[in-house]
Design a protein around this motif. Sequence first.
Motif, mmCIF file in Angstrom:
data_model
loop_
_atom_site.group_PDB
_atom_site.id
_atom_site.type_symbol
_atom_site.label_atom_id
_atom_site.label_comp_id
_atom_site.label_asym_id
_atom_site.label_seq_id
_atom_site.Cartn_x
_atom_site.Cartn_y
_atom_site.Cartn_z
ATOM 1 N N SER A 141 3.485 4.165 15.601
ATOM 2 C CA SER A 141 2.238 4.883 15.798
ATOM 3 C C SER A 141 1.215 4.028 16.545
ATOM 4 O O SER A 141 1.471 2.881 16.918
ATOM 5 N N THR A 142 0.061 4.643 16.765
ATOM 6 C CA THR A 142 -1.022 4.034 17.533
ATOM 7 C C THR A 142 -2.322 4.184 16.772
ATOM 8 O O THR A 142 -2.560 5.204 16.132
ATOM 9 N N LEU A 201 2.123 -1.560 14.071
ATOM 10 C CA LEU A 201 1.781 -0.583 15.093
ATOM 11 C C LEU A 201 2.552 -0.843 16.382
ATOM 12 O O LEU A 201 2.822 -1.994 16.743
ATOM 13 N N ASP A 202 2.901 0.249 17.078
ATOM 14 C CA ASP A 202 3.465 0.104 18.413
ATOM 15 C C ASP A 202 2.383 -0.313 19.397
ATOM 16 O O ASP A 202 2.593 -1.208 20.218
ATOM 17 N N THR A 203 1.251 0.351 19.312
ATOM 18 C CA THR A 203 0.152 0.069 20.224
ATOM 19 C C THR A 203 -1.177 0.098 19.481
ATOM 20 O O THR A 203 -1.344 0.822 18.493
ATOM 21 N N ARG A 242 4.330 6.378 5.639
ATOM 22 C CA ARG A 242 5.086 6.888 6.780
ATOM 23 C C ARG A 242 4.700 8.315 7.133
ATOM 24 O O ARG A 242 5.532 9.147 7.502
ATOM 25 N N GLN A 243 3.418 8.619 7.065
ATOM 26 C CA GLN A 243 2.962 9.981 7.337
ATOM 27 C C GLN A 243 2.467 10.159 8.758
ATOM 28 O O GLN A 243 2.121 11.267 9.144
ATOM 29 N N ALA A 244 2.426 9.071 9.500
ATOM 30 C CA ALA A 244 1.832 9.164 10.834
ATOM 31 C C ALA A 244 2.847 8.810 11.892
ATOM 32 O O ALA A 244 3.309 7.693 11.972
#
Length: 807
Positions: free
Chosen positions: A60-61, A255-257, A796-798
């Motif tokens: 997510s971001t 986070l990925d980004t 893990r909801q996003a």
Amino acid sequence: MSHVGVPRGTVRKRRSLALLTAGVLTIPVLAGCSSDGEETARGVPQDIAPAARETVADGSTVNWAVDALPATFNAFQADADSATTRITGALLPTLFAMDRTGQPKLNPDYLESAKIIEREPKQVVLYKLNQQAVWSDGREIGAPDFVAQWRALRGKDSAFWTARNAGYERIEKIERGADDLQVRVTFSKPYADWRALFSPLYPKEITGSPDAFNDGARTTLKNTAGPFVLRSVSKSKGTVTLARNPRWWGDRAKLDTLVFRAVAAKDRTQALADGTVDVADIDAATADRITLARRDRGNNGQPLNHGPGSEITPAQALRSWAQAHGSDEDAAEIAQAAREKNRKAVVAYAAEQKALRDFAVRKSLEPAYTQLALNGESGPLADDRVRRAVARALDREELARTVLGPLGLPAKPLGSHLALAGQPGYKDGSGALGEQNTKEAQALLADAGWTRGGAAEPPKDTKAGSEAEKKDGKDGKDAEADAEKKTADGAEADKDSEKETDKDSADNEAAAERKKADQASADRDSEDSAASRDEGLYIVGDDNKPGAPAPATVGSASAVHVLAPARTAAVQGTALLRQAGLLGEDGAVAATDKQPGGAAGAYAPVGTAAPAPAAAKGQLGKDGKTLTLRFVLPSGPGSQSLRSVGDKIAVMLEKIGIGTEITKVPDESYFKDHIASGAYDLALYSWPATAYPATDGRPIYAKPEPATDGSLLVEQNYTRVGTDHIDQLFDKAAAELDEKAARELMKQADARIWAAAGSIPLFQRPQLVAVDKKLANVGAFGFAAPRYQDIGFKNRQAAGSPADRKK
């Protein structure tokens, strides 16, 4: 959000400047200059919704609001700002990060150890680097990076445009240790704050040449060593995008980004509601809206009792409906347009409130404090007795409650310039100046020669029959009568000489009557205090012209925005403005202000002298001048709390006979054109906390020294108040390698800073952060630096970017 009142780029930049200004104070009793032990004052804990890493989702971001895109990514340049600090914290090594108690703590991601291994004949520090630590290009972090940064920052090569070099100039040499993972730093003279060095640490590719240092690092960082790398910068979108660092050897970023997005303070509420950002510093008004949104979650679709339209009563609604459906077509059209505009506003507000339910307000105290600065360079505040009187007139507890109380934060005034509550070494040193005491403050002013009749007295060197008197045709009159006539006739200066002669006797008679009335009502100033402050109010660039609508209110009083009156014109001008303050927007006298015979003073015969204004009642003076101080405040929407504090300070000073001439200026010019230039007497602004007071505090409190052109080199000592003894204590502490002894020296320095009364700490600033309630390990960090690799969404909801999530 925008922190007006905090010097731009001071979060770490203070370590740059050593400065030296005039006057050694004779300090009677320094109650806080020594200590038997540290106080047990506790800081407010951070509020970040902590969660174990295993409970935080991968991917997510997160969009994080910043005030503006950073002007530079080089934290050692003069225009580095809070966005620079925030972003480089996720990209570059910080060898010693601040922990939640405000202490520097070794960062194991970069160091296995760092300690002093020799003290004699010279101090030597040995750094043992984490053997896995590498730059994003794969090269090991090592001694060449330390050497390049030292050479760039030590101040010997003017080709490097650096804003600070404190500490680096004390290094004699840097060598490779027993292997490539050891860095040996030898100091030419002892340096207690050695942990402050090399944070952030830049790669040698940036610090190795002036071109790369000055220009290359302003817009990009190609080589980094943090949990994230710099992916892109978009000026058109106002974003800086970071991506997970594939070479990061520590805990993998969740986070990925991570996107830092420029959002102005006034746009934060809308940005949160529409999903543009997930994390944002906010003001109290936005925090209240989020609180209301969460409270209204269970209202079952009922209309909100706040926001647009909530103030409309049933009678007003019925009247509006009747007008909209009446026979008068023009009135009906206007009413229908107003009703439609209100309906749209209600719908938009309700939609925003619904979206804001998904956010939480996380709050703590920011690692920064707000102070009242007293400019001691010239004017009344050059006298330390006047400065101490100002300080002792302040009820600092009330000022703290004004800002912190409504937020549910501890409202205790700050007791130190050099440490915040909860930090090691914190001790309340305000006893060196004394507690709030109106009588003592008045006694100090009397000792300095400021008396209640002083404004009517001529300067000591004024002589009867001076050239000025002769020019005005007043031979044989004494100087006191001349000054009184100038004040009374100020508004009539453009009339012809015959009319001016005709009203001399009436003016003098009216002035005598006014003096008697003022004497009888010297203590009746509670109602007049706000009015007299407003009469001296000047908002730069927002002057009301004759015939303009009545101004907006400030606090409970109507503020008349006028050019700041000159000292000799203040008496006449404020009397006229006081009358204007009784008028409503339509020019009519407000019903509550009507008195028998009409508005007071409104129907006086032509030629009658104006009554004495509230500002003159009980105000002190000396040598024909009133004791009035220029109080400069920022005028922007994010500075309301500062203005509220400023209004209260003005009331407190008025009680001891000190007048204030409040000038409100645009936020962007507040520091450059007023604080830094010294164009103020009183001002409110903030300094960030530090773990290194001996280094970071010295530029702020050191004694300025004269430059060759006769000006003062003040650097960051904007109060222009300092003493040789304070300088000596800072120098001793900076060279004291025993931490306990160094803290004692800092307590002594703090006591003497209190006694000098150039800077009066008021309270630690509140920290309010709006955060998506599903996010963990982010919010109001307090002292501590963020661990960016731990931030993420819980449970893990996003999945996907915030803009794709249904709010």
